[in-house]
Design an enzyme around this catalytic site. Sequence first.
Site, short mmCIF file in Angstrom:
data_model
loop_
_atom_site.label_atom_id
_atom_site.label_comp_id
_atom_site.label_asym_id
_atom_site.label_seq_id
_atom_site.Cartn_x
_atom_site.Cartn_y
_atom_site.Cartn_z
N TYR A 163 42.30 44.36 30.28
CA TYR A 163 42.64 45.03 31.54
C TYR A 163 44.15 45.22 31.67
O TYR A 163 44.64 46.29 32.02
CB TYR A 163 42.08 44.18 32.68
CG TYR A 163 42.22 44.77 34.07
CD1 TYR A 163 41.35 45.75 34.52
CD2 TYR A 163 43.20 44.31 34.94
CE1 TYR A 163 41.46 46.28 35.80
CE2 TYR A 163 43.33 44.82 36.22
CZ TYR A 163 42.45 45.80 36.64
OH TYR A 163 42.57 46.32 37.91
N ASN A 182 41.63 56.82 39.51
CA ASN A 182 41.39 55.52 40.14
C ASN A 182 40.27 54.72 39.45
O ASN A 182 40.24 53.50 39.55
CB ASN A 182 41.04 55.75 41.61
CG ASN A 182 40.37 54.56 42.25
OD1 ASN A 182 41.02 53.57 42.60
ND2 ASN A 182 39.04 54.61 42.39
N VAL A 187 34.20 59.06 33.00
CA VAL A 187 35.57 59.55 32.80
C VAL A 187 36.16 59.14 31.45
O VAL A 187 37.21 59.65 31.06
CB VAL A 187 36.52 59.13 33.95
CG1 VAL A 187 36.23 59.90 35.21
CG2 VAL A 187 36.49 57.63 34.18
N SER A 229 47.94 48.29 38.13
CA SER A 229 47.60 46.97 38.69
C SER A 229 48.78 46.02 38.50
O SER A 229 49.53 46.14 37.52
CB SER A 229 46.39 46.38 37.96
OG SER A 229 46.22 45.02 38.30
N ILE A 243 43.06 43.10 46.06
CA ILE A 243 42.50 43.93 47.14
C ILE A 243 41.01 43.61 47.32
O ILE A 243 40.28 43.40 46.33
CB ILE A 243 42.67 45.44 46.79
CG1 ILE A 243 44.12 45.77 46.40
CG2 ILE A 243 42.20 46.32 47.96
CD1 ILE A 243 45.18 45.57 47.45
N SER A 256 33.50 56.69 44.62
CA SER A 256 32.28 56.34 45.35
C SER A 256 32.45 55.13 46.25
O SER A 256 31.72 54.98 47.23
CB SER A 256 31.15 56.07 44.35
OG SER A 256 31.57 55.12 43.40
N ARG A 257 33.35 54.23 45.90
CA ARG A 257 33.47 52.99 46.69
C ARG A 257 34.88 52.40 46.53
O ARG A 257 35.70 52.97 45.82
CB ARG A 257 32.41 51.97 46.26
CG ARG A 257 32.38 51.68 44.78
CD ARG A 257 31.05 51.01 44.39
NE ARG A 257 30.84 51.07 42.96
CZ ARG A 257 31.22 50.12 42.11
NH1 ARG A 257 31.82 49.05 42.55
NH2 ARG A 257 30.99 50.24 40.82
N ALA A 311 46.39 45.33 29.31
CA ALA A 311 46.86 46.32 28.34
C ALA A 311 46.57 47.73 28.85
O ALA A 311 47.41 48.64 28.73
CB ALA A 311 46.19 46.09 26.99
P1 NAP Z 1 35.33 49.14 42.42
O1 NAP Z 1 35.04 48.88 43.86
O2 NAP Z 1 34.63 48.33 41.38
O3 NAP Z 1 35.14 50.71 42.13
C1 NAP Z 1 35.30 51.22 40.83
C2 NAP Z 1 35.07 52.70 40.86
O4 NAP Z 1 35.22 53.20 39.50
C3 NAP Z 1 33.67 53.08 41.30
O5 NAP Z 1 33.74 54.27 42.06
C4 NAP Z 1 32.95 53.37 39.98
O6 NAP Z 1 31.89 54.31 40.11
C5 NAP Z 1 34.08 53.98 39.17
N1 NAP Z 1 33.83 53.95 37.73
C6 NAP Z 1 33.66 52.86 36.95
N2 NAP Z 1 33.44 53.24 35.67
C7 NAP Z 1 33.47 54.60 35.64
C8 NAP Z 1 33.32 55.57 34.64
N3 NAP Z 1 33.09 55.26 33.36
N4 NAP Z 1 33.41 56.89 34.98
C9 NAP Z 1 33.63 57.25 36.28
N5 NAP Z 1 33.80 56.37 37.28
C10 NAP Z 1 33.71 55.05 36.97
O7 NAP Z 1 36.89 48.90 42.10
P2 NAP Z 1 38.20 48.96 43.02
O8 NAP Z 1 38.59 47.58 43.35
O9 NAP Z 1 38.03 49.97 44.10
O10 NAP Z 1 39.24 49.49 41.93
C11 NAP Z 1 39.71 50.83 41.88
C12 NAP Z 1 40.92 50.86 40.94
O11 NAP Z 1 41.92 49.97 41.45
C13 NAP Z 1 40.61 50.40 39.53
O12 NAP Z 1 41.32 51.18 38.60
C14 NAP Z 1 41.12 48.97 39.51
O13 NAP Z 1 41.47 48.56 38.21
C15 NAP Z 1 42.32 49.09 40.41
N6 NAP Z 1 42.76 47.83 40.99
C16 NAP Z 1 41.96 47.12 41.83
C17 NAP Z 1 42.42 45.91 42.33
C18 NAP Z 1 41.62 45.06 43.27
O14 NAP Z 1 42.07 43.95 43.60
N7 NAP Z 1 40.47 45.50 43.73
C19 NAP Z 1 43.70 45.43 41.98
C20 NAP Z 1 44.48 46.19 41.13
C21 NAP Z 1 44.00 47.38 40.63
P3 NAP Z 1 30.36 53.85 40.51
O15 NAP Z 1 30.38 53.43 41.95
O16 NAP Z 1 29.53 55.06 40.29
O17 NAP Z 1 30.04 52.70 39.59
#
Ligand code: NAP
Length: 248
Positions: free
Chosen positions: A156, A91, A65, A143, A189, A14-15, A158
Amino acid sequence: MTDRARVIVVTGGSRGIGRAVALRFAQEKPRIILLHYDPDESAADETSALLHEQGIEAETHKVDVSSHKDVNGIFHDIISRFEKVDVLVNNAGITRDTLLMKMAESDWDLVLNVNLKSVFNCTQAVIRTMIKQRSGAIVNIASITGQIGNPGQANYAASKAGIMGFTKTVAREVAPRGVTINCVAPGFIDTEMTAILPEKIREALKGQIPMGKMGRPEDVAEAVCWLCSDGASYITGQTIHVNGGMYM
Ligand code: NAP
């Protein structure tokens, strides 16, 4: 769209990074299915509208999920309608940061369930289909924290290190059947996940990045899409780091 259009499922689509991945895949005119969780559908609706502008009729489904039962239900529905899944991007992820001394058991369980159990749930739900197809690409979003650790993120870290071990094992199990599974490990990011960090911490983190700036969701999406392309068909069990040099 032709029948040959790839069927692509992105969790957390979604985002943030998931949205960027969906938009990057949109260039090839696939069938895109986005899973998200928030009862407020506005982010998912916005992503759908952006895909629609590119001529893609994306489906969005609200599915937790971390629920084995709900994930099996949605993938049963997807596979019975499309008869295949070409790409799965695991993701979806959350953080519940605090020092280990203060970490509630509920925050440990929640993060492990949403970040790691979800990868088991979704991968298991598609793997039989991909094996039968003799093709398929799975990318799991890990990550940098899973690689080097980060104070306040024991749960996180782990979950993300677990994803890497899971990926290598499943890669060995399915490699003979033409299915690949890899990780992309982002650094720092610019998404809603990192927007909540205090400015002082964001600046300190930027100071640890040799390129001196945060990454964009699109930087991660490029690596994800490439791992799912023909050009990467001999690559499996690997982790690609997208982090501006923060870990090398
Ligand atoms: P984000 O903007 O917070 O987006 C998280 C996404 O996960 C949203 O689409 C959310 O859906 C969905 N989500 C959360 N809980 C869920 C559940 N129980 N079932 C289904 N969907 C769920 O995060 P992001 O920064 O894009 O991160 C995406 C991935 O990259 C994650 O795995 C994160 O750990 C990893 N990551 C991010 C960074 C960073 O710096 N941003 C760095 C390393 C790794 P809703 O919109 O409906 O809530």
